[in-house]
Each structure stands twice: as C-alpha cells, then as structure tokens.
Design a protein around this motif. Sequence first.
Motif, mmCIF file in Angstrom:
data_model
loop_
_atom_site.group_PDB
_atom_site.id
_atom_site.type_symbol
_atom_site.label_atom_id
_atom_site.label_comp_id
_atom_site.label_asym_id
_atom_site.label_seq_id
_atom_site.Cartn_x
_atom_site.Cartn_y
_atom_site.Cartn_z
ATOM 1 N N LEU A 53 -3.364 2.902 -10.958
ATOM 2 C CA LEU A 53 -2.112 3.158 -11.676
ATOM 3 C C LEU A 53 -2.036 2.409 -12.996
ATOM 4 O O LEU A 53 -1.197 2.725 -13.842
ATOM 5 C CB LEU A 53 -0.922 2.725 -10.806
ATOM 6 N N LEU A 54 -2.865 1.404 -13.177
ATOM 7 C CA LEU A 54 -2.741 0.497 -14.316
ATOM 8 C C LEU A 54 -3.258 1.147 -15.602
ATOM 9 O O LEU A 54 -4.457 1.416 -15.732
ATOM 10 C CB LEU A 54 -3.521 -0.786 -14.038
ATOM 11 N N PRO A 55 -2.375 1.396 -16.592
ATOM 12 C CA PRO A 55 -2.831 1.974 -17.855
ATOM 13 C C PRO A 55 -3.446 0.903 -18.758
ATOM 14 O O PRO A 55 -2.956 -0.233 -18.815
ATOM 15 C CB PRO A 55 -1.543 2.539 -18.468
ATOM 16 N N VAL A 56 -4.493 1.267 -19.452
ATOM 17 C CA VAL A 56 -5.167 0.337 -20.359
ATOM 18 C C VAL A 56 -5.432 1.047 -21.681
ATOM 19 O O VAL A 56 -6.032 2.129 -21.705
ATOM 20 C CB VAL A 56 -6.506 -0.165 -19.772
ATOM 21 N N LEU A 57 -4.986 0.449 -22.775
ATOM 22 C CA LEU A 57 -5.244 0.956 -24.119
ATOM 23 C C LEU A 57 -6.061 -0.085 -24.875
ATOM 24 O O LEU A 57 -5.697 -1.263 -24.907
ATOM 25 C CB LEU A 57 -3.934 1.229 -24.866
ATOM 26 N N ALA A 84 -6.170 9.701 -3.728
ATOM 27 C CA ALA A 84 -5.005 8.815 -3.774
ATOM 28 C C ALA A 84 -3.834 9.389 -2.989
ATOM 29 O O ALA A 84 -3.056 8.648 -2.382
ATOM 30 C CB ALA A 84 -4.588 8.578 -5.220
ATOM 31 N N ILE A 85 -3.723 10.716 -2.973
ATOM 32 C CA ILE A 85 -2.603 11.358 -2.299
ATOM 33 C C ILE A 85 -2.838 11.487 -0.797
ATOM 34 O O ILE A 85 -1.915 11.350 0.005
ATOM 35 C CB ILE A 85 -2.349 12.750 -2.920
ATOM 36 N N THR A 86 -4.093 11.725 -0.411
ATOM 37 C CA THR A 86 -4.383 12.072 0.990
ATOM 38 C C THR A 86 -4.989 10.933 1.806
ATOM 39 O O THR A 86 -5.288 11.121 2.980
ATOM 40 C CB THR A 86 -5.325 13.290 1.049
ATOM 41 N N THR A 87 -5.232 9.772 1.173
ATOM 42 C CA THR A 87 -5.752 8.624 1.926
ATOM 43 C C THR A 87 -4.961 7.375 1.573
ATOM 44 O O THR A 87 -4.263 7.328 0.555
ATOM 45 C CB THR A 87 -7.242 8.357 1.624
ATOM 46 N N GLN A 88 -5.107 6.370 2.422
ATOM 47 C CA GLN A 88 -4.447 5.098 2.154
ATOM 48 C C GLN A 88 -5.340 4.132 1.393
ATOM 49 O O GLN A 88 -4.838 3.210 0.744
ATOM 50 C CB GLN A 88 -4.005 4.458 3.471
ATOM 51 N N ASP A 89 -6.648 4.319 1.471
ATOM 52 C CA ASP A 89 -7.551 3.366 0.827
ATOM 53 C C ASP A 89 -8.824 4.031 0.297
ATOM 54 O O ASP A 89 -9.861 3.380 0.168
ATOM 55 C CB ASP A 89 -7.917 2.245 1.797
ATOM 56 N N GLY A 90 -8.734 5.324 -0.030
ATOM 57 C CA GLY A 90 -9.922 6.041 -0.474
ATOM 58 C C GLY A 90 -10.428 5.608 -1.833
ATOM 59 O O GLY A 90 -11.612 5.772 -2.151
ATOM 60 N N ARG A 92 -5.062 2.652 -2.836
ATOM 61 C CA ARG A 92 -4.662 1.336 -2.331
ATOM 62 C C ARG A 92 -3.412 0.825 -3.044
ATOM 63 O O ARG A 92 -2.527 0.213 -2.424
ATOM 64 C CB ARG A 92 -5.822 0.346 -2.486
ATOM 65 N N GLN A 93 -3.331 1.070 -4.336
ATOM 66 C CA GLN A 93 -2.150 0.631 -5.083
ATOM 67 C C GLN A 93 -0.903 1.402 -4.654
ATOM 68 O O GLN A 93 0.176 0.818 -4.472
ATOM 69 C CB GLN A 93 -2.391 0.811 -6.581
ATOM 70 N N VAL A 94 -1.039 2.715 -4.492
ATOM 71 C CA VAL A 94 0.087 3.541 -4.056
ATOM 72 C C VAL A 94 0.537 3.107 -2.660
ATOM 73 O O VAL A 94 1.738 3.005 -2.378
ATOM 74 C CB VAL A 94 -0.298 5.035 -4.077
ATOM 75 N N THR A 95 -0.419 2.849 -1.784
ATOM 76 C CA THR A 95 -0.095 2.396 -0.430
ATOM 77 C C THR A 95 0.669 1.074 -0.470
ATOM 78 O O THR A 95 1.629 0.876 0.286
ATOM 79 C CB THR A 95 -1.381 2.248 0.404
ATOM 80 N N ALA A 96 0.248 0.164 -1.339
ATOM 81 C CA ALA A 96 0.925 -1.134 -1.459
ATOM 82 C C ALA A 96 2.369 -0.959 -1.931
ATOM 83 O O ALA A 96 3.283 -1.641 -1.446
ATOM 84 C CB ALA A 96 0.156 -2.032 -2.421
ATOM 85 N N ILE A 97 2.596 -0.049 -2.858
ATOM 86 C CA ILE A 97 3.957 0.212 -3.341
ATOM 87 C C ILE A 97 4.826 0.760 -2.223
ATOM 88 O O ILE A 97 5.966 0.325 -2.012
ATOM 89 C CB ILE A 97 3.916 1.194 -4.527
#
Length: 581
Positions: free
Chosen positions: A123-127, A245-251, A256-261
């Motif tokens: 999820l972390l954007p980097v410029l 990211a949508i269909t697993t918790q740690d794929g 992993r970030q989405v699961t933590a949120i």
Amino acid sequence: MKKILIAAAVVAVGAGGYWFNQQSEEGVSQSNEVLASVPADTPIFSGQLKPFPIKSYINSMSQSYKTYPKEMFAELEQSDDAKAKFFVSLSKAYMDSLDSGQKFVTTFGLADDIKSYFYTLGLLPVLKLDVQKPEAIWALLDKAEKDSGFSHQMKTLKGLSYRSYTLTDAGDAEPIELLVSQQNGLLTITLNASMLAEETLETALGINPVTPSLADSKVLQDIIKAHGFSNEAVGFVNHQELVKAITTQDGNLLARQVTAIFAQVGEDPLLELRTPECHSEFTAIAANWPRTVFGLNSVSIEDNESSLDFSTVIESKNQTFLNALKSMRGFIPEYVKNSRDTVFSMGLGIELNQLVPALTAVWDEMLQPQYQCQVLQEFQQEMSGQSPAMLGMFTGMANGVHGISAALIDYKFTEQAPGAQGEPSLESVDAIVSLSADNPSILFNMVKPFAPELANIKLPQDGSPIDLSHLLPLPPEYGISPKLALKGKHLVLYTGDKAEIVANKLADEKVDNNGLYSVYLDYSKVFAPIFSLAEMTGEPLPEEFSMMKDYNMQVQMGLDINDQGIVFDSYMNNKAAPGGE
C-alpha cells in the motif's frame, strides 16, 4: 480539502509526470539504485528511465495551462488548519513556478532533464526523482512551514536523516506521516504508519535493495518488446498481485498490510473472497488478464512545442474474448483517425453484422466456467438472466453498417455590415456526418418510411449531392447549406466547401476494419471563433474563459483491440504562445 488534494496531485504529476516515455531494452536493463529497491512483484510502477527534458516541457505549455484563478486557494488560506495551509503554500509555489521552465527547475532544484519514478511497496506509495540542488527542496519546505505554522520532526533510520510531517490529528490511534528525504541527488517522498514493518520503510527510503527486484527481472523489457513502446519510460498495474492481496491474507506484501489494517478495525470485508475457491478462480481470471501496461510510442519535446503519443493496454491472454472483440471492429475514416485539420471529430467503428455474435461469444465465455466461489456464482447468475441476443432486434435493420463518424471542420462569426441592425452572426460552418456501410443507399431507402420528408428524395448513384436546405429552413445568415450524397460506400451529410472536399475524398476511401473509437479536439480552434465573437460584441468574458485565450493544445484518443489486449491510444500536442520563453 478537495482543492488541496487536487493541487497535491498536480505537484506529484508535475514532478514525476511523463511516466509515459520511450525505452530500449538496453536502457531498461541498466541496473540502478531505484529499480534495485523496487520489488519485481510491486502492484504498481511507472518509471522515467531516461532523462526527461522537464525545462523544455514546461516552456512548451501554453500560458493558459499554467495560470490558475486567484481565488483557487482563498478559502483554504483562511483555514485554521496548519496542514491545509502547508499544502496550499507548496501548491502555490508549484503553480507560480510554471511561469517558465527555468523558474520551475530553480524552484525545485531540478536539472533541465530528470528521471522520476512512482511505485508502491504494497500500500505504501513511493515517489522518487532526480534533484540537482537539494537545498532548494529544503528551502521550499521551510517556507511552507513558515507560512503555515506546520512543522516537521527530524528522524534517522540506519544513518539516513529525513523529515517527518504528521498528517493525522494529535491523539489519532494510527498516525500517518509524510516523509521527505534526499540522498545522492535523489529525492524520496513516501508515507509511514505504525502498521508498516521497518524493513518496508528502509526499502522505500532506498537503504536496502530487494531480491528479486525490477532491476533483476525482465518485466520492463518484456512489456516494451511485447507492445512496441519506445525507450524512455514504462509503467504497469499488476492485476495478479492485486488478486493475491484481495483473496489471501499473506500472499504478498499488500495482502499482509491489508490484513493488518482489517485486524486493527476488527472486521475483514474481504472475508468471502478469501476462500481457497475464490483465490483459485480469481487467480485463473487474473492469469488471463495479467496487467494493464502503458508507455510511449513517440515523443518530441522542444521549448516551443511538445508532442506525446502513448498507449495503455489491458493485456489479455483470452483469445476467445479478444477474437470476439476484434470481430466487432469497424471503420473509422481518415478525416477522424489521422486528421489534424478539424475543430472536433469523432468516429465509432462497429461491424454491426458481428455485434450480436461477438457479444454472445463474450457472454458465453464468461458463463462457461463452473465457479465454486460464491461471488463469481452470483455474478454469473445475474448475467444468465440477460442475453445480448436481444440486441439483434435493434441491429437487424442496420446490417452492413461499418461505422458512423462526424466532424466540425471549421466555423466562424462575422460582424454585421456597417449600418446593419443586430448582433454578429455565424458566417459559416463546415461540418460533416458520414455513415459507412456495404450498401448505404439501401439503408437510406429503409429510413424513408420513418421520415416522410425524405420520401421524394432519390440519391444519385454518381455521388452528386442533393441540397436539403428546403428541409432545414435555417436563416441564411447562419451559413449552413446541408447537402446529402452517396460517396462510394458512404452516405454523407455535409455543409461548407471544406466539408465538401472531405466528402469527395471519402468516395475513394476503402472501408476496412481499422478501429472501434476515435475522438479528436483542437482547443485553439474551438476557442478562437468564440474570442473573435466576444471582441465583435464587446462583451467581457468570464476570467476562467479568458484564461483559455492562448490555450493551444490538440488531443486525440482512441480505442482498439489487438492480439495483446484492449488498447487505449492517446496523443497530445502543446504549443507555447508566441513570444514565450
């Protein structure tokens, strides 16, 4: 707050923009410190891999594009929110710097030519972008802090110092920070939150390389080779990583970030998608639609003019789907597809004989799998209750049609003659509408029963035009004299001498399947007659409209299908106003 977000987005696009650009395999394969910090499985990436002439590009933009209404930031400037004032200050500095290419690069401490990158670590954007004079960035941020009262904290991670700006309010359970760092001529802008692992932040700041990285993989080379992009920049959105990211918790990292949120919230809204069945079936779908990619076909940047021709492709490996869509491709005439001589043009190419069979093939392909995932089952149930075959009732009468197109070629206003009464009027209009078909005269005869005023009209087969002025009793001062004619495989309705030339050329134009959709707009030709009319009437124009006076930009967009997927083509041309830098 919307204006702040828009302005911040403009800053990001202006600094890192032009991610569409050229690229040779040799240029991509050169490992560099940025690509070495980008995971090969990153969900989103766009990179300027060869220096882009940002100074010349800014110079080539019309002054109207660089100007903004003075009241744009007025409301936010009166706000008590220090963070809002901070971003207003930065946004104003950006807008003001657009006066010239030199002012822009001086304000941000850039070289005349720069590289830039945008990607995500989950999820972390980097410029990231090249900076020649780091002190300019710090001075810019210092001024924004002074203007707003919003300040930073200096932090250090493994010897690298960076500024941290807390974006959330005091007391928020999950603070979010905006981070700015500079190292070895490279500016990094990213975010941080407590849920992020420290090693993720280290990667974002370029402290640690990753394995495998984009520098190690051939992902970028493969994209360029497959789609024929040129050799300076490339980008993609990885659908397969998004599905993980949508269909697993740690794929992957994003999962992993989405699961933590969700764990912090205490609820997982993706729970019904995170089943073995959904993961397996969505993964199979994503394998057929792996990525959306984008890159430049050609580019030309000079101080007085810039042109970009770029494409976005939704990749597909589903040949049944692609073949069905390709069979729908119709005809778009030259005056729409490749013309730069119109005010506005648009073409819709549809092989109507193939429309229903193609949509039916797509429908059947989507209904064929026996899904076990409940979400996909419900989707199929909704689709099964409908059928594209019903469209046959409406398309049957238009069999043989290959497309319909239209263009406004020119228009102008004129002042009344001395001593005449009334306002300035429309002097002339050149416009054309064309219907391309196997036998357009048959289609015209089929329409007659529904339009009694056409009953007595017989179209000459030799292409001679019929004047329809008696059917459209428009005032003569409008300068419109519509004519109808058969030009080869085209039924053409037009008015004006310039339109007649275009219509005559159509007679020799072969009808082939060359696209689905194309639209073109020349802003300078749209606005010039309007400003001329305003001068004739003496009526003042609104400030927002007056700002467009020297807006000299041409845009063309198209939609097509090829063996690689669904293709969106875009062309943009900017010209600086005469006398500019």
